[in-house]
Scaffold this motif. Structure first.
Motif, PDB file in Angstrom:
ATOM      1  N   PRO A   1     -10.640  42.481  43.672  1.00  0.00           N
ATOM      2  CA  PRO A   1     -10.717  43.939  43.635  1.00  0.00           C
ATOM      3  C   PRO A   1     -11.939  44.408  42.858  1.00  0.00           C
ATOM      4  CG  PRO A   1      -9.148  43.173  42.009  1.00  0.00           C
ATOM      5  CD  PRO A   1      -9.618  41.957  42.774  1.00  0.00           C
ATOM      6  N   GLY A   2     -12.490  45.504  43.288  1.00  0.00           N
ATOM      7  CA  GLY A   2     -13.627  46.099  42.594  1.00  0.00           C
ATOM      8  C   GLY A   2     -13.194  47.315  41.803  1.00  0.00           C
ATOM      9  N   PHE A   3     -14.157  48.176  41.555  1.00  0.00           N
ATOM     10  CA  PHE A   3     -13.930  49.362  40.745  1.00  0.00           C
ATOM     11  C   PHE A   3     -14.274  50.609  41.541  1.00  0.00           C
ATOM     12  CE2 PHE A   3     -14.721  45.986  37.785  1.00  0.00           C
ATOM     13  CZ  PHE A   3     -13.783  46.207  36.797  1.00  0.00           C
ATOM     14  N   ASP A   4     -13.507  51.663  41.321  1.00  0.00           N
ATOM     15  CA  ASP A   4     -13.885  52.976  41.824  1.00  0.00           C
ATOM     16  C   ASP A   4     -14.704  53.605  40.706  1.00  0.00           C
ATOM     17  OD1 ASP A   4     -14.166  55.618  42.592  1.00  0.00           O
ATOM     18  OD2 ASP A   4     -12.080  55.841  43.246  1.00  0.00           O
ATOM     19  N   LEU A   5     -16.005  53.617  40.885  1.00  0.00           N
ATOM     20  CA  LEU A   5     -16.899  54.078  39.823  1.00  0.00           C
ATOM     21  C   LEU A   5     -16.746  55.561  39.528  1.00  0.00           C
ATOM     22  CD1 LEU A   5     -20.090  52.049  40.758  1.00  0.00           C
ATOM     23  CD2 LEU A   5     -18.263  51.459  39.147  1.00  0.00           C
TER      24      LEU A   5
ATOM     25  N   ARG B   1     -19.128  52.185  45.543  1.00  0.00           N
ATOM     26  CA  ARG B   1     -20.122  53.122  46.070  1.00  0.00           C
ATOM     27  C   ARG B   1     -20.720  53.970  44.954  1.00  0.00           C
ATOM     28  NH1 ARG B   1     -17.242  56.768  50.280  1.00  0.00           N
ATOM     29  NH2 ARG B   1     -19.354  57.486  50.450  1.00  0.00           N
ATOM     30  N   THR B   2     -21.793  54.605  45.247  1.00  0.00           N
ATOM     31  CA  THR B   2     -22.480  55.418  44.253  1.00  0.00           C
ATOM     32  C   THR B   2     -21.610  56.592  43.805  1.00  0.00           C
ATOM     33  OG1 THR B   2     -24.506  56.622  43.747  1.00  0.00           O
ATOM     34  CG2 THR B   2     -23.646  56.859  45.975  1.00  0.00           C
ATOM     35  N   THR B   3     -21.878  57.061  42.626  1.00  0.00           N
ATOM     36  CA  THR B   3     -21.187  58.246  42.110  1.00  0.00           C
ATOM     37  C   THR B   3     -21.955  59.515  42.451  1.00  0.00           C
ATOM     38  OG1 THR B   3     -22.366  58.192  40.012  1.00  0.00           O
ATOM     39  CG2 THR B   3     -20.306  56.924  40.152  1.00  0.00           C
ATOM     40  N   GLY B   4     -23.148  59.355  42.982  1.00  0.00           N
ATOM     41  CA  GLY B   4     -24.021  60.492  43.241  1.00  0.00           C
ATOM     42  C   GLY B   4     -25.056  60.676  42.151  1.00  0.00           C
TER      43      GLY B   4
ATOM     44  N   LEU C   1     -25.773  52.148  37.765  1.00  0.00           N
ATOM     45  CA  LEU C   1     -25.779  50.781  37.233  1.00  0.00           C
ATOM     46  C   LEU C   1     -25.134  50.745  35.850  1.00  0.00           C
ATOM     47  CD1 LEU C   1     -26.470  47.806  37.022  1.00  0.00           C
ATOM     48  CD2 LEU C   1     -28.839  48.459  36.494  1.00  0.00           C
ATOM     49  N   GLU C   2     -25.433  51.681  34.998  1.00  0.00           N
ATOM     50  CA  GLU C   2     -24.835  51.703  33.660  1.00  0.00           C
ATOM     51  C   GLU C   2     -23.328  51.942  33.730  1.00  0.00           C
ATOM     52  OE1 GLU C   2     -26.263  50.654  30.878  1.00  0.00           O
ATOM     53  OE2 GLU C   2     -27.950  50.218  32.209  1.00  0.00           O
ATOM     54  N   ILE C   3     -22.886  52.793  34.647  1.00  0.00           N
ATOM     55  CA  ILE C   3     -21.451  53.027  34.834  1.00  0.00           C
ATOM     56  C   ILE C   3     -20.773  51.730  35.280  1.00  0.00           C
ATOM     57  CG2 ILE C   3     -19.754  54.238  36.289  1.00  0.00           C
ATOM     58  CD1 ILE C   3     -21.798  56.627  36.262  1.00  0.00           C
ATOM     59  N   PHE C   4     -21.378  51.069  36.258  1.00  0.00           N
ATOM     60  CA  PHE C   4     -20.820  49.805  36.740  1.00  0.00           C
ATOM     61  C   PHE C   4     -20.799  48.755  35.632  1.00  0.00           C
ATOM     62  CE2 PHE C   4     -21.575  45.613  38.792  1.00  0.00           C
ATOM     63  CZ  PHE C   4     -20.314  45.459  39.346  1.00  0.00           C
TER      64      PHE C   4
ATOM     65  N   SER D   1     -20.800  49.678  48.362  1.00  0.00           N
ATOM     66  CA  SER D   1     -21.728  49.188  47.339  1.00  0.00           C
ATOM     67  C   SER D   1     -22.918  50.117  47.154  1.00  0.00           C
ATOM     68  CB  SER D   1     -22.243  47.801  47.732  1.00  0.00           C
ATOM     69  OG  SER D   1     -23.104  47.298  46.737  1.00  0.00           O
ATOM     70  N   PHE D   2     -23.279  50.334  45.903  1.00  0.00           N
ATOM     71  CA  PHE D   2     -24.504  51.063  45.611  1.00  0.00           C
ATOM     72  C   PHE D   2     -25.693  50.107  45.529  1.00  0.00           C
ATOM     73  CE2 PHE D   2     -23.269  49.845  41.334  1.00  0.00           C
ATOM     74  CZ  PHE D   2     -24.468  49.668  40.653  1.00  0.00           C
ATOM     75  N   VAL D   3     -25.429  48.812  45.665  1.00  0.00           N
ATOM     76  CA  VAL D   3     -26.475  47.788  45.613  1.00  0.00           C
ATOM     77  C   VAL D   3     -26.663  47.266  47.033  1.00  0.00           C
ATOM     78  CG1 VAL D   3     -27.230  45.642  44.546  1.00  0.00           C
ATOM     79  CG2 VAL D   3     -25.716  47.181  43.291  1.00  0.00           C
ATOM     80  N   ASN D   4     -27.812  47.582  47.613  1.00  0.00           N
ATOM     81  CA  ASN D   4     -28.010  47.312  49.029  1.00  0.00           C
ATOM     82  C   ASN D   4     -29.098  46.286  49.326  1.00  0.00           C
ATOM     83  OD1 ASN D   4     -27.734  50.705  48.804  1.00  0.00           O
ATOM     84  ND2 ASN D   4     -26.088  49.530  49.716  1.00  0.00           N
TER      85      ASN D   4
END
Length: 189
Positions: free
Chosen positions: A64-68, A102-105, A112-115, A144-147
């Motif tokens: 499982p991942g994270f909902d950022l 996914r990105t938070t906007g 990246l710092e949030i993740f 993913s925000f990392v593409n």
């Protein structure tokens, strides 16, 4: 018998049950396999033990991942990931991997710092139990925000996570050879 360095992924048989995957792996003589957490549930420990008992090493489990965007849910995600890391470690598995979310906007560096904040306790736990925790960059922006592998290197250097390199996601990157050489110390799978 499959080559000893080959690992098959249950993503290749996504709609199959764990029992069907295990039967195939046994028939093929696979020595290493990776699977998805939801195929192992509800008894993760028992199913990982079945792999080990069959002589199939655990190359990875996708966890499982994270909902950022929802920090209130991070502790539950951390607990779930820690339990999975413990289960994989108990069977001498090699890695667990996640997607970054996914990105938070916010600007990329802030995301990246949030993740990094979300995943830090899990990285420490993974190191303590001897399982490599990694992430997969993806062209799918909904997960993913990392593409790119270039961005993945930045994430790995900031978080101490390993990188899962899926060539389907990165073969077209510019300066591919140079990027892979730079990524090599971080590649987990």
């Amino acid at each position: 018998m499959a080559h000893p360095r080959l690992s098959i992924s249950s993503l290749s048989s996504f709609r199959w049950s764990f029992d069907e995957d295990l039967a195939l792996w046994r028939a093929l003589g696979v020595r290493w396999a990776g699977t998805v957490l939801n195929k192992l549930e509800p008894d993760v420990d028992a199913n990982l033990a079945r792999m080990s008992d069959a002589g199939i090493g655990i190359s990875t489990v996708i966890g499982p991942g994270f909902d950022l965007r929802a920090p209130d849910g991070w502790n539950a995600a951390r607990e779930g990931l820690a339990a999975l890391l413990d289960s994989v470690a108990a069977q001498r598995g090699r890695s667990v991997y996640i997607v970054t979310g996914r990105t938070t906007g916010a600007p990329w560096g802030e995301v990246l710092e949030i993740f990094a904040e979300a995943v830090a306790p899990c990285v420490a736990h993974a190191q303590a139990v001897g399982v490599r925790l990694a992430f997969e960059p993806s062209l799918r922006t909904d997960v993913s925000f990392v593409n790119t592998v270039r961005d993945a290197i930045d994430v790995a250097e900031r978080t101490a996570l390993g990188i899962v390199v899926d060539f389907g996601n990165c073969w077209m990157e510019r300066d591919f050879r140079e990027v892979m050489a730079r990524a090599a110390p971080h590649i987990a799978l």
